[in-house]
Design an enzyme around this catalytic site. Sequence first.
Site, PDB file in Angstrom:
ATOM      1  N   LYS A 291       0.845  -1.180   0.000  1.00 40.47           N
ATOM      2  CA  LYS A 291       0.000   0.000   0.000  1.00 40.47           C
ATOM      3  C   LYS A 291       0.893   1.246   0.000  1.00 40.47           C
ATOM      4  CE  LYS A 291      -4.402   1.316   2.115  1.00 40.47           C
ATOM      5  NZ  LYS A 291      -5.349   1.079   3.224  1.00 40.47           N
ATOM      6  N   GLU A 375     -19.134  -6.291  10.639  1.00 40.35           N
ATOM      7  CA  GLU A 375     -20.019  -5.538  11.523  1.00 40.35           C
ATOM      8  C   GLU A 375     -20.955  -6.436  12.312  1.00 40.35           C
ATOM      9  OE1 GLU A 375     -18.701  -3.040   8.064  1.00 40.35           O
ATOM     10  OE2 GLU A 375     -19.582  -5.048   8.278  1.00 40.35           O
ATOM     11  N   ARG A 403     -25.287  -2.944   7.984  1.00 41.22           N
ATOM     12  CA  ARG A 403     -24.892  -4.314   7.681  1.00 41.22           C
ATOM     13  C   ARG A 403     -25.094  -5.251   8.878  1.00 41.22           C
ATOM     14  NH1 ARG A 403     -19.251  -4.181   4.557  1.00 41.22           N
ATOM     15  NH2 ARG A 403     -20.319  -5.651   3.195  1.00 41.22           N
TER      16      ARG A 403
END
Length: 628
Positions: A291, A375, A403
């Site tokens: 990244k 979640e 969610r």
Amino acid sequence: MSGPTEAGLSNTPLLDRIHSPADLKRLPRQQLPALSAELREEIVRVCSVGGLHLASSLGATDVIVALHYVLNSPRDRILFDVGHQAYAHKMLTGRRDQMPTVKQEGGLSGFTKVTESEHDAITVGHASTSLANALGMALARDARGEDYEVAAVIGDGSLTGGMALAALNTIGDLGPRMLIVLNDNEMSISENVGGINRFMRSLQVHPLVREGEDVGRKAVKAVSKPLADIVSRAKHSTRHFFDPHSANPFAAMGLRYVGPVDGHNVTELVWLLEKLKELDGPTILHVVTRKGKGLSYAEDDPIKWHGPAKFDPATGEFTPSNAYSWSSAFGDAVTEWAAEDPDIYVITPAMREGSGLVQYSQTHPKRYLDVGIAEDVAVTTAAGMALRGIKPIVAIYSTFLQRAYDQVLHDVAIENLNVIFAVDRGGIVGADGATHNGVFDLSFLRSIPNVQIAQPRDTRELRAMLRGAARVGGPVAIRYPRGNTDQLPAGEWPSIEWGTWERMKAGDDVVILATGKPLADALAVAQGRPGVGVVNARFVKPLDEFMLRQIAGSARAIVTVEDNTVVGGFGSAVLETLSRWGLSVPVHILGIPDQFQEHAKPESVYARAGMDAAGIGRVLDELEAVRG
């Protein structure tokens, strides 16, 4: 749009020639590394204005170049999980000149969006959805007897989501021809966590003995010559290769596994993708990327550079904001509270930085849990803790709480468990648009019995509501917006009477009931209007029925204002209550219309919805005209 040098020549000569994937395919493959470098340079330039997804886009660039070089978009479908890493994809598919408009009103989305380009296979913004979408496309292709490729790019962080794992299970069972590129950078926004993350790391370092390689090659050659060729070449060109019959969970699910390979060796990726296209069934290509690739300061601190503020591309310097955010206010409060109460335990689904929990996680590491992008797991884990006497707080964005609706209802609310939901980013969030606006939580939480909902107007009320929620018990959602608030001295814990509203301005002709962020605009527009009262309706459930009955008995009209959909929210609650009492006071509901709001500054969205100061003022003027 090219980046000129001091001599007036473009520093992106290859990229300047590419306006579609067809143009990309005309490049000799030996020029692809140079093209990737130009794309990264352009991404840095575009992202330097601030607020865009930098580190993830830099890390995925080589993979995107290779995919578009080998596949034929838009005929072949390339899906990106979350979609925030797809800036190179946008540039290669004819949108380079529009990149300065990313996340701006009327401009490009910060994610992939079907209505934006034929090359965008899905509209996305949440994690872990790409594999099920890709499965559906592959099955649709086969059902209709069509012939095209389906490739999904998913990060290892997204694999912590149960939806991705469930999709993998079904893909392995059904076995459609499709490619899954597992972009392994050890990150989501924060560091990845959990058993899957540990397994991914083990795949990168596990040594292969010669006997295992020989057995693996013989087994693979019996199945597929192209795959056997990949085994032979991968031994020399990649870090490791695991044959698909080795002991890893992907193979156990019935998926062919290739990798890990260097996700920044674009020419080798092209070679592998060309071979993998020849294979039937589902294949996972495990690529290891970094990244922030190509930008030293982003590689060193990819969390900081995930979505940085405006910065100088040459130095990486930017002026940090001194503003105090609602997330910081929450994080500071729970850090203090946990120091006093050993039963406080904070849970987050991969949002440590965003939810203001860095200090808490360092101060109270044994009472902090990051479950990854899961979640539902966060909420049900909190339920289990509450059943055993712990005081869990789930720190979660409004858009992500969607969610876990069933878990709030089934696992927490039915037994009225003592779980506090710190619902961040309630209301319009702006640049991230429809996938991230938190404008449905008041409505879906109101529908669940036992759930109470509070909205603080400042840090004092936030702190009062946190401790108040623990006192009253049951599931309590404390909702606050994205943006800044005031800062209280450490140790200051105000109190308010639970379930009560607050009169902010006297006036009995028309009364504005404002909850949350719109309260400031309501107060501003009511100034100079002696007959207009303003109430801080800080509790959405339960309503302050005592005050509401008083208002209904004297006011000519009521105006409700909320940064939530007008369907089933705070205004609806007021109307339902008045109807139950048999009262017919006119109620004007201001809020977000029943349609998805695209990316724009919150002020612009509120103005279009007629719920900013000007919009509230127009309603008051109309009511005044009716009385006259």
